[in-house]
Design a protein around this motif. Structure first.
Motif, PDB file in Angstrom:
ATOM      1  N   LEU A 173       0.810  -1.219   0.000  1.00 20.79           N
ATOM      2  CA  LEU A 173       0.000   0.000   0.000  1.00 20.79           C
ATOM      3  C   LEU A 173       0.845   1.271   0.000  1.00 20.79           C
ATOM      4  O   LEU A 173       0.296   2.369  -0.123  1.00 20.79           O
ATOM      5  CB  LEU A 173      -0.949   0.002   1.202  1.00 20.79           C
ATOM      6  CG  LEU A 173      -1.942  -1.168   1.228  1.00 20.79           C
ATOM      7  CD1 LEU A 173      -2.903  -1.033   2.406  1.00 20.79           C
ATOM      8  CD2 LEU A 173      -2.723  -1.269  -0.077  1.00 20.79           C
ATOM      9  N   LYS A 174       2.148   1.161   0.158  1.00 22.15           N
ATOM     10  CA  LYS A 174       3.073   2.288  -0.021  1.00 22.15           C
ATOM     11  C   LYS A 174       2.636   3.529   0.758  1.00 22.15           C
ATOM     12  O   LYS A 174       2.493   4.616   0.202  1.00 22.15           O
ATOM     13  CB  LYS A 174       3.223   2.627  -1.509  1.00 22.15           C
ATOM     14  CG  LYS A 174       3.699   1.474  -2.388  1.00 22.15           C
ATOM     15  CD  LYS A 174       3.854   1.935  -3.837  1.00 22.15           C
ATOM     16  CE  LYS A 174       4.278   0.805  -4.753  1.00 22.15           C
ATOM     17  NZ  LYS A 174       3.185  -0.160  -5.011  1.00 22.15           N
ATOM     18  N   TYR A 175       2.505   3.390   2.049  1.00 26.36           N
ATOM     19  CA  TYR A 175       2.062   4.510   2.878  1.00 26.36           C
ATOM     20  C   TYR A 175       3.027   5.699   2.788  1.00 26.36           C
ATOM     21  O   TYR A 175       4.245   5.533   2.780  1.00 26.36           O
ATOM     22  CB  TYR A 175       1.946   4.085   4.338  1.00 26.36           C
ATOM     23  CG  TYR A 175       0.939   2.997   4.596  1.00 26.36           C
ATOM     24  CD1 TYR A 175      -0.414   3.185   4.318  1.00 26.36           C
ATOM     25  CD2 TYR A 175       1.335   1.776   5.140  1.00 26.36           C
ATOM     26  CE1 TYR A 175      -1.337   2.183   4.569  1.00 26.36           C
ATOM     27  CE2 TYR A 175       0.416   0.776   5.395  1.00 26.36           C
ATOM     28  CZ  TYR A 175      -0.921   0.980   5.107  1.00 26.36           C
ATOM     29  OH  TYR A 175      -1.832  -0.012   5.357  1.00 26.36           O
ATOM     30  N   HIS A 176       2.464   6.902   2.762  1.00 28.84           N
ATOM     31  CA  HIS A 176       3.266   8.135   2.741  1.00 28.84           C
ATOM     32  C   HIS A 176       2.399   9.241   3.324  1.00 28.84           C
ATOM     33  O   HIS A 176       1.496   9.759   2.659  1.00 28.84           O
ATOM     34  CB  HIS A 176       3.685   8.463   1.311  1.00 28.84           C
ATOM     35  CG  HIS A 176       4.660   9.593   1.212  1.00 28.84           C
ATOM     36  ND1 HIS A 176       5.309   9.901   0.038  1.00 28.84           N
ATOM     37  CD2 HIS A 176       5.111  10.492   2.124  1.00 28.84           C
ATOM     38  CE1 HIS A 176       6.116  10.937   0.229  1.00 28.84           C
ATOM     39  NE2 HIS A 176       5.994  11.320   1.498  1.00 28.84           N
ATOM     40  N   GLN A 206       2.786 -10.704   6.058  1.00 29.04           N
ATOM     41  CA  GLN A 206       4.218 -10.968   6.244  1.00 29.04           C
ATOM     42  C   GLN A 206       5.089  -9.784   5.849  1.00 29.04           C
ATOM     43  O   GLN A 206       6.157  -9.576   6.418  1.00 29.04           O
ATOM     44  CB  GLN A 206       4.630 -12.207   5.428  1.00 29.04           C
ATOM     45  CG  GLN A 206       4.301 -13.521   6.091  1.00 29.04           C
ATOM     46  CD  GLN A 206       2.798 -13.735   6.275  1.00 29.04           C
ATOM     47  OE1 GLN A 206       2.016 -13.512   5.354  1.00 29.04           O
ATOM     48  NE2 GLN A 206       2.400 -14.176   7.458  1.00 29.04           N
ATOM     49  N   LEU A 207       4.652  -9.004   4.862  1.00 24.54           N
ATOM     50  CA  LEU A 207       5.388  -7.832   4.396  1.00 24.54           C
ATOM     51  C   LEU A 207       4.414  -6.664   4.259  1.00 24.54           C
ATOM     52  O   LEU A 207       3.277  -6.852   3.823  1.00 24.54           O
ATOM     53  CB  LEU A 207       6.046  -8.089   3.038  1.00 24.54           C
ATOM     54  CG  LEU A 207       7.068  -9.218   2.903  1.00 24.54           C
ATOM     55  CD1 LEU A 207       7.471  -9.389   1.435  1.00 24.54           C
ATOM     56  CD2 LEU A 207       8.292  -8.954   3.754  1.00 24.54           C
ATOM     57  N   ALA A 208       4.874  -5.470   4.610  1.00 25.38           N
ATOM     58  CA  ALA A 208       4.091  -4.248   4.399  1.00 25.38           C
ATOM     59  C   ALA A 208       5.073  -3.131   4.067  1.00 25.38           C
ATOM     60  O   ALA A 208       6.233  -3.167   4.483  1.00 25.38           O
ATOM     61  CB  ALA A 208       3.275  -3.890   5.639  1.00 25.38           C
ATOM     62  N   ASN A 209       4.605  -2.116   3.332  1.00 30.90           N
ATOM     63  CA  ASN A 209       5.570  -1.107   2.888  1.00 30.90           C
ATOM     64  C   ASN A 209       5.061   0.321   3.005  1.00 30.90           C
ATOM     65  O   ASN A 209       3.868   0.583   3.198  1.00 30.90           O
ATOM     66  CB  ASN A 209       6.060  -1.405   1.468  1.00 30.90           C
ATOM     67  CG  ASN A 209       4.963  -1.326   0.424  1.00 30.90           C
ATOM     68  OD1 ASN A 209       3.827  -0.998   0.711  1.00 30.90           O
ATOM     69  ND2 ASN A 209       5.314  -1.635  -0.817  1.00 30.90           N
ATOM     70  N   LEU A 210       6.028   1.232   2.901  1.00 31.98           N
ATOM     71  CA  LEU A 210       5.794   2.664   2.887  1.00 31.98           C
ATOM     72  C   LEU A 210       6.772   3.287   1.894  1.00 31.98           C
ATOM     73  O   LEU A 210       7.612   2.603   1.316  1.00 31.98           O
ATOM     74  CB  LEU A 210       5.956   3.251   4.298  1.00 31.98           C
ATOM     75  CG  LEU A 210       7.200   2.885   5.120  1.00 31.98           C
ATOM     76  CD1 LEU A 210       8.483   3.463   4.559  1.00 31.98           C
ATOM     77  CD2 LEU A 210       7.028   3.349   6.566  1.00 31.98           C
ATOM     78  N   HIS A 211       6.652   4.610   1.698  1.00 33.37           N
ATOM     79  CA  HIS A 211       7.553   5.307   0.775  1.00 33.37           C
ATOM     80  C   HIS A 211       8.751   5.877   1.530  1.00 33.37           C
ATOM     81  O   HIS A 211       8.583   6.652   2.482  1.00 33.37           O
ATOM     82  CB  HIS A 211       6.820   6.452   0.072  1.00 33.37           C
ATOM     83  CG  HIS A 211       6.217   6.067  -1.235  1.00 33.37           C
ATOM     84  ND1 HIS A 211       6.973   5.753  -2.346  1.00 33.37           N
ATOM     85  CD2 HIS A 211       4.930   5.940  -1.627  1.00 33.37           C
ATOM     86  CE1 HIS A 211       6.173   5.460  -3.363  1.00 33.37           C
ATOM     87  NE2 HIS A 211       4.927   5.555  -2.944  1.00 33.37           N
ATOM     88  N   ARG A 228       7.610  -7.902   8.184  1.00 36.68           N
ATOM     89  CA  ARG A 228       8.838  -7.223   7.827  1.00 36.68           C
ATOM     90  C   ARG A 228       8.455  -5.955   7.061  1.00 36.68           C
ATOM     91  O   ARG A 228       7.576  -5.980   6.185  1.00 36.68           O
ATOM     92  CB  ARG A 228       9.749  -8.124   6.988  1.00 36.68           C
ATOM     93  CG  ARG A 228      10.264  -9.324   7.793  1.00 36.68           C
ATOM     94  CD  ARG A 228      10.989  -8.866   9.049  1.00 36.68           C
ATOM     95  NE  ARG A 228      11.464  -9.947   9.884  1.00 36.68           N
ATOM     96  CZ  ARG A 228      10.885 -10.351  11.012  1.00 36.68           C
ATOM     97  NH1 ARG A 228       9.761  -9.782  11.424  1.00 36.68           N
ATOM     98  NH2 ARG A 228      11.401 -11.317  11.743  1.00 36.68           N
ATOM     99  N   LEU A 229       9.113  -4.861   7.404  1.00 38.86           N
ATOM    100  CA  LEU A 229       8.732  -3.548   6.905  1.00 38.86           C
ATOM    101  C   LEU A 229       9.663  -3.114   5.780  1.00 38.86           C
ATOM    102  O   LEU A 229      10.886  -3.107   5.942  1.00 38.86           O
ATOM    103  CB  LEU A 229       8.778  -2.532   8.046  1.00 38.86           C
ATOM    104  CG  LEU A 229       7.984  -2.917   9.305  1.00 38.86           C
ATOM    105  CD1 LEU A 229       8.107  -1.834  10.363  1.00 38.86           C
ATOM    106  CD2 LEU A 229       6.527  -3.200   8.974  1.00 38.86           C
TER     107      LEU A 229
END
Length: 240
Positions: free
Chosen positions: A65-68, A87-92, A117-118
């Motif tokens: 979802l590339k949080y920013h 298991q994995l999540a992401n941001l900018h 894991r981030l």
């Protein structure tokens, strides 16, 4: 590399349109890929049920979802992602050190070792030097990718999402334990479609990628399970 290890590196991109499609793909590919990617379009359409549908089939999830946003908002969003059991999540990474560090610290405090894991997205693969110049970034894309990867590591992130072309430079800058997730991978049997700068799965893993996001070569195959097995064999056969 064993077939099981090779399978676990494959993240299937769920570029579908509803829960019925998720259910069908998860039922078909669980056990043949390591993880399923749920992105913005699918999550906006189906919400957390998109993740839960994959999990009902025993599948693991990369929530892409590339949080920013401001640090507190991103930290809270990452906590909710962790509550979903992904298991994995992401941001900018362009959100900056404070945003990344706040998110990483908050998730670790809340969940300890039982956390996703981030990951930080460095520069989107669609971005060019001109794209960066338009927003006031004069440095070359490749330099910015490594700069942001280092910043992500220093901020407590577990890894990054980056194109295959930056794998080796990120690995050299951030060390062997820093996760690298890469799109832009095409198995040797598949069409390049609209991708210009790609690697084969074995090339990407050999270069240092930990996970490979693969969509159309599996989804458009006449037999998606057979295509998944071919990719597993290609990775296992091409990597020590």
């Amino acid at each position: 590399m064993t077939p099981e290890q090779a399978r676990d590196k494959i993240i299937f991109a769920l570029d579908v349109h509803g829960l019925a499609d998720i259910d069908r793909w998860a039922a078909q590919l669980a056990g043949h890929v390591g993880m399923f990617k749920v992105g913005k379009e699918l999550f906006t359409s189906c919400g957390p049920e998109a993740v839960k549908t994959v999990q009902r089939h025993g599948g693991k999830v990369f929530l892409d979802l590339k949080y920013h946003d401001i640090p507190n908002t991103v930290a809270k969003a990452m906590v909710e992602a962790a509550r979903l059991g992904v298991q994995l999540a992401n941001l900018h990474a362009l959100g900056g050190e404070e945003m990344m560090a706040t998110a990483a610290a908050t998730v670790r405090k809340e969940f300890g070792d039982e956390r996703p894991r981030l990951l930080a997205v460095t520069i989107l693969t669609s971005s060019t030097a001109e794209t960066l110049r338009q927003v006031g970034i004069e440095r070359p894309v490749e330099e910015m990718v490594v700069r942001l990867a280092r910043l992500a590591k220093d901020s407590g992130m577990d890894g990054v999402v980056a194109s295959p072309l930056e794998i080796e430079s990120i690995r050299a800058a951030c060390g062997p334990d820093f996760l690298i997730v890469t799109p832009g991978v095409r198995p040797s049997f598949a069409s390049l479609d609209d991708q210009k700068r790609v690697m084969t799965p074995a090339e990407a893993v050999t270069a240092g990628a930990d996970y490979l996001v693969i969509g159309r070569p599996i989804a458009k195959a006449g037999d998606p399970v057979a295509a998944s097995r071919m990719i597993v064999d290609e990775i296992a056969g091409g990597c020590p």
